[in-house]
Motif scaffolding. Sequence first.
Motif, PDB file in Angstrom:
ATOM      1  N   ALA A 226     -34.346   2.606  26.736  1.00 18.88           N
ATOM      2  CA  ALA A 226     -33.243   2.989  25.853  1.00 18.88           C
ATOM      3  C   ALA A 226     -32.946   4.482  25.979  1.00 18.88           C
ATOM      4  O   ALA A 226     -31.776   4.897  25.992  1.00 18.88           O
ATOM      5  CB  ALA A 226     -33.586   2.635  24.408  1.00 18.88           C
ATOM      6  N   TRP A 227     -33.999   5.285  26.107  1.00 17.89           N
ATOM      7  CA  TRP A 227     -33.786   6.723  26.216  1.00 17.89           C
ATOM      8  C   TRP A 227     -33.261   7.118  27.584  1.00 17.89           C
ATOM      9  O   TRP A 227     -32.620   8.166  27.719  1.00 17.89           O
ATOM     10  CB  TRP A 227     -35.057   7.478  25.855  1.00 17.89           C
ATOM     11  CG  TRP A 227     -35.055   7.772  24.384  1.00 17.89           C
ATOM     12  CD1 TRP A 227     -35.604   7.019  23.387  1.00 17.89           C
ATOM     13  CD2 TRP A 227     -34.400   8.863  23.757  1.00 17.89           C
ATOM     14  NE1 TRP A 227     -35.340   7.586  22.167  1.00 17.89           N
ATOM     15  CE2 TRP A 227     -34.605   8.721  22.362  1.00 17.89           C
ATOM     16  CE3 TRP A 227     -33.659   9.943  24.221  1.00 17.89           C
ATOM     17  CZ2 TRP A 227     -34.087   9.625  21.442  1.00 17.89           C
ATOM     18  CZ3 TRP A 227     -33.151  10.856  23.304  1.00 17.89           C
ATOM     19  CH2 TRP A 227     -33.371  10.692  21.936  1.00 17.89           C
ATOM     20  N   VAL A 228     -33.481   6.312  28.585  1.00 20.11           N
ATOM     21  CA  VAL A 228     -32.818   6.543  29.874  1.00 20.11           C
ATOM     22  C   VAL A 228     -31.307   6.438  29.672  1.00 20.11           C
ATOM     23  O   VAL A 228     -30.528   7.264  30.178  1.00 20.11           O
ATOM     24  CB  VAL A 228     -33.299   5.527  30.937  1.00 20.11           C
ATOM     25  CG1 VAL A 228     -32.432   5.602  32.188  1.00 20.11           C
ATOM     26  CG2 VAL A 228     -34.756   5.782  31.289  1.00 20.11           C
ATOM     27  N   ALA A 229     -30.890   5.432  28.928  1.00 20.41           N
ATOM     28  CA  ALA A 229     -29.464   5.272  28.647  1.00 20.41           C
ATOM     29  C   ALA A 229     -28.933   6.440  27.825  1.00 20.41           C
ATOM     30  O   ALA A 229     -27.852   6.975  28.109  1.00 20.41           O
ATOM     31  CB  ALA A 229     -29.226   3.952  27.913  1.00 20.41           C
ATOM     32  N   ILE A 230     -29.680   6.839  26.807  1.00 21.25           N
ATOM     33  CA  ILE A 230     -29.238   7.948  25.944  1.00 21.25           C
ATOM     34  C   ILE A 230     -29.103   9.235  26.761  1.00 21.25           C
ATOM     35  O   ILE A 230     -28.081   9.940  26.677  1.00 21.25           O
ATOM     36  CB  ILE A 230     -30.221   8.141  24.776  1.00 21.25           C
ATOM     37  CG1 ILE A 230     -30.188   6.919  23.845  1.00 21.25           C
ATOM     38  CG2 ILE A 230     -29.879   9.411  23.999  1.00 21.25           C
ATOM     39  CD1 ILE A 230     -31.307   6.889  22.829  1.00 21.25           C
ATOM     40  N   ALA A 231     -30.134   9.543  27.546  1.00 21.20           N
ATOM     41  CA  ALA A 231     -30.105  10.765  28.353  1.00 21.20           C
ATOM     42  C   ALA A 231     -28.970  10.724  29.367  1.00 21.20           C
ATOM     43  O   ALA A 231     -28.244  11.706  29.566  1.00 21.20           O
ATOM     44  CB  ALA A 231     -31.448  10.963  29.049  1.00 21.20           C
ATOM     45  N   GLN A 263     -27.847   0.966  23.332  1.00 20.64           N
ATOM     46  CA  GLN A 263     -27.784   2.359  23.776  1.00 20.64           C
ATOM     47  C   GLN A 263     -27.052   2.486  25.108  1.00 20.64           C
ATOM     48  O   GLN A 263     -26.295   3.445  25.320  1.00 20.64           O
ATOM     49  CB  GLN A 263     -29.199   2.944  23.884  1.00 20.64           C
ATOM     50  CG  GLN A 263     -29.936   3.034  22.563  1.00 20.64           C
ATOM     51  CD  GLN A 263     -29.130   3.773  21.513  1.00 20.64           C
ATOM     52  OE1 GLN A 263     -28.552   4.828  21.771  1.00 20.64           O
ATOM     53  NE2 GLN A 263     -29.081   3.227  20.300  1.00 20.64           N
ATOM     54  N   ALA A 264     -27.262   1.524  25.980  1.00 20.97           N
ATOM     55  CA  ALA A 264     -26.565   1.562  27.272  1.00 20.97           C
ATOM     56  C   ALA A 264     -25.070   1.351  27.077  1.00 20.97           C
ATOM     57  O   ALA A 264     -24.239   2.007  27.711  1.00 20.97           O
ATOM     58  CB  ALA A 264     -27.134   0.500  28.205  1.00 20.97           C
ATOM     59  N   ALA A 265     -24.715   0.433  26.197  1.00 22.05           N
ATOM     60  CA  ALA A 265     -23.301   0.180  25.942  1.00 22.05           C
ATOM     61  C   ALA A 265     -22.626   1.399  25.326  1.00 22.05           C
ATOM     62  O   ALA A 265     -21.488   1.736  25.667  1.00 22.05           O
ATOM     63  CB  ALA A 265     -23.151  -1.032  25.019  1.00 22.05           C
ATOM     64  N   GLU A 266     -23.335   2.071  24.422  1.00 19.76           N
ATOM     65  CA  GLU A 266     -22.768   3.274  23.822  1.00 19.76           C
ATOM     66  C   GLU A 266     -22.571   4.362  24.875  1.00 19.76           C
ATOM     67  O   GLU A 266     -21.542   5.053  24.886  1.00 19.76           O
ATOM     68  CB  GLU A 266     -23.678   3.785  22.705  1.00 19.76           C
ATOM     69  CG  GLU A 266     -23.132   4.987  21.973  1.00 19.76           C
ATOM     70  CD  GLU A 266     -23.968   5.369  20.772  1.00 19.76           C
ATOM     71  OE1 GLU A 266     -23.863   6.532  20.343  1.00 19.76           O
ATOM     72  OE2 GLU A 266     -24.726   4.516  20.273  1.00 19.76           O
ATOM     73  N   ALA A 267     -23.562   4.507  25.765  1.00 22.01           N
ATOM     74  CA  ALA A 267     -23.438   5.505  26.828  1.00 22.01           C
ATOM     75  C   ALA A 267     -22.312   5.144  27.800  1.00 22.01           C
ATOM     76  O   ALA A 267     -21.650   6.007  28.361  1.00 22.01           O
ATOM     77  CB  ALA A 267     -24.761   5.619  27.586  1.00 22.01           C
ATOM     78  N   ARG A 268     -22.108   3.852  27.980  1.00 24.71           N
ATOM     79  CA  ARG A 268     -21.094   3.359  28.925  1.00 24.71           C
ATOM     80  C   ARG A 268     -19.744   3.168  28.245  1.00 24.71           C
ATOM     81  O   ARG A 268     -18.743   2.897  28.914  1.00 24.71           O
ATOM     82  CB  ARG A 268     -21.600   2.037  29.507  1.00 24.71           C
ATOM     83  CG  ARG A 268     -20.855   1.491  30.698  1.00 24.71           C
ATOM     84  CD  ARG A 268     -21.072   2.323  31.951  1.00 24.71           C
ATOM     85  NE  ARG A 268     -20.562   1.611  33.110  1.00 24.71           N
ATOM     86  CZ  ARG A 268     -19.296   1.692  33.523  1.00 24.71           C
ATOM     87  NH1 ARG A 268     -18.440   2.441  32.867  1.00 24.71           N
ATOM     88  NH2 ARG A 268     -18.904   1.040  34.603  1.00 24.71           N
ATOM     89  N   HIS A 269     -19.735   3.264  26.899  1.00 25.65           N
ATOM     90  CA  HIS A 269     -18.512   3.061  26.114  1.00 25.65           C
ATOM     91  C   HIS A 269     -17.939   1.665  26.315  1.00 25.65           C
ATOM     92  O   HIS A 269     -16.744   1.477  26.513  1.00 25.65           O
ATOM     93  CB  HIS A 269     -17.455   4.111  26.465  1.00 25.65           C
ATOM     94  CG  HIS A 269     -17.947   5.521  26.320  1.00 25.65           C
ATOM     95  ND1 HIS A 269     -18.318   6.053  25.119  1.00 25.65           N
ATOM     96  CD2 HIS A 269     -18.163   6.484  27.254  1.00 25.65           C
ATOM     97  CE1 HIS A 269     -18.723   7.294  25.294  1.00 25.65           C
ATOM     98  NE2 HIS A 269     -18.646   7.582  26.575  1.00 25.65           N
ATOM     99  N   ILE A 270     -18.857   0.671  26.246  1.00 25.13           N
ATOM    100  CA  ILE A 270     -18.412  -0.723  26.342  1.00 25.13           C
ATOM    101  C   ILE A 270     -19.034  -1.500  25.184  1.00 25.13           C
ATOM    102  O   ILE A 270     -19.979  -1.046  24.550  1.00 25.13           O
ATOM    103  CB  ILE A 270     -18.839  -1.375  27.680  1.00 25.13           C
ATOM    104  CG1 ILE A 270     -20.377  -1.372  27.835  1.00 25.13           C
ATOM    105  CG2 ILE A 270     -18.180  -0.673  28.852  1.00 25.13           C
ATOM    106  CD1 ILE A 270     -20.856  -2.085  29.068  1.00 25.13           C
ATOM    107  N   LYS A 271     -18.502  -2.676  24.912  1.00 26.00           N
ATOM    108  CA  LYS A 271     -19.033  -3.531  23.862  1.00 26.00           C
ATOM    109  C   LYS A 271     -20.358  -4.116  24.310  1.00 26.00           C
ATOM    110  O   LYS A 271     -20.449  -4.705  25.394  1.00 26.00           O
ATOM    111  CB  LYS A 271     -18.047  -4.654  23.544  1.00 26.00           C
ATOM    112  CG  LYS A 271     -18.449  -5.509  22.352  1.00 26.00           C
ATOM    113  CD  LYS A 271     -17.382  -6.546  22.061  1.00 26.00           C
ATOM    114  CE  LYS A 271     -17.791  -7.405  20.866  1.00 26.00           C
ATOM    115  NZ  LYS A 271     -16.768  -8.427  20.560  1.00 26.00           N
ATOM    116  N   PRO A 272     -21.452  -3.986  23.501  1.00 24.62           N
ATOM    117  CA  PRO A 272     -22.743  -4.506  23.924  1.00 24.62           C
ATOM    118  C   PRO A 272     -22.782  -6.021  23.996  1.00 24.62           C
ATOM    119  O   PRO A 272     -22.084  -6.722  23.252  1.00 24.62           O
ATOM    120  CB  PRO A 272     -23.698  -3.986  22.825  1.00 24.62           C
ATOM    121  CG  PRO A 272     -22.844  -3.789  21.626  1.00 24.62           C
ATOM    122  CD  PRO A 272     -21.490  -3.361  22.173  1.00 24.62           C
ATOM    123  N   LEU A 273     -23.622  -6.505  24.939  1.00 26.24           N
ATOM    124  CA  LEU A 273     -23.846  -7.941  25.030  1.00 26.24           C
ATOM    125  C   LEU A 273     -24.698  -8.389  23.858  1.00 26.24           C
ATOM    126  O   LEU A 273     -25.614  -7.702  23.427  1.00 26.24           O
ATOM    127  CB  LEU A 273     -24.559  -8.267  26.344  1.00 26.24           C
ATOM    128  CG  LEU A 273     -23.765  -7.996  27.632  1.00 26.24           C
ATOM    129  CD1 LEU A 273     -24.665  -8.282  28.837  1.00 26.24           C
ATOM    130  CD2 LEU A 273     -22.519  -8.871  27.684  1.00 26.24           C
TER     131      LEU A 273
END
Length: 275
Positions: A226-231, A263-273
């Motif tokens: 998750a922190w990989v996505a945040i960073a 967290q990945a979706a937020e970093a990518r600005h997409i709707k999470p699965l």
Amino acid sequence: MEDQRAAGELTPRLDELAAGLADPDCDLDDLAEIEEELVAARRQELIPHVEGHLAAAVEAGDWYARHVLARILAETAGHTSLAALLRAYSRDLGDDQDSLSTTLHVLAQEHPAAAREILLPCAVGDDEDLRRAAIWLLGFVPERADLELLAHAAQDSDEGIRSAVVGTLGSHGTEPDAVDLLLNLLDDPSPQVRISALGSLGFLQHPRTLGKIRLLANDHDPRVRAWVAIASGRFSALEPADFATLAVLDRLAADADPYVRDQAAEARHIKPLRD
């Protein structure tokens, strides 16, 4: 004569406060009145007595008494109280210690040379709690010469000390040796240390660190992923992410763990699965 009498009267008041703090049935309003009286007095003669009561409160595990007595000591002694306050702060009594941590870093920043004289010996001493606290506080008065000390502490067997190192390294900005140490800590056996390192590197946003950050997308701990996505998201906030980073974020957006996906979706600005 009036000043001497006032000083003599304040020591029993301090003793009364300390006794009341140790008594769960004591009226807190009465104690607050004594606390304000002692803070306003700022009598230097009281310093050793306050230090003694503060040490006893810490030994008894009384976080509230620590909070009150540390405030009185700081207001009375100023930066000369830093050593005693650091010892008190270093013991985990279960509270957040927000006020004491603020007091410490304000005193250190106001008097950096004096603070460093106290902190450097503590940061290499035998008391692990005190080492951890000193390394943390060095982050508010950093000098490049500290990097050798931090490199040694980064190999410490105590996870808490290694985590403190991460935060202090972040205060050195993009100094190459500091960045290298943070990159090395991405390989730390502790997930929490890896998370802390990811947080610092994401804040620094140094381009050469992104490749190593992406490698942790395969980490076994979902919090690390998750922190990989945040960073990674912090990098892309400044400029469009490269294809390799986007591919990692897409993969994390389909992770088995819902927090990682969010967290990945937020970093990518997409709707999470969703499951």
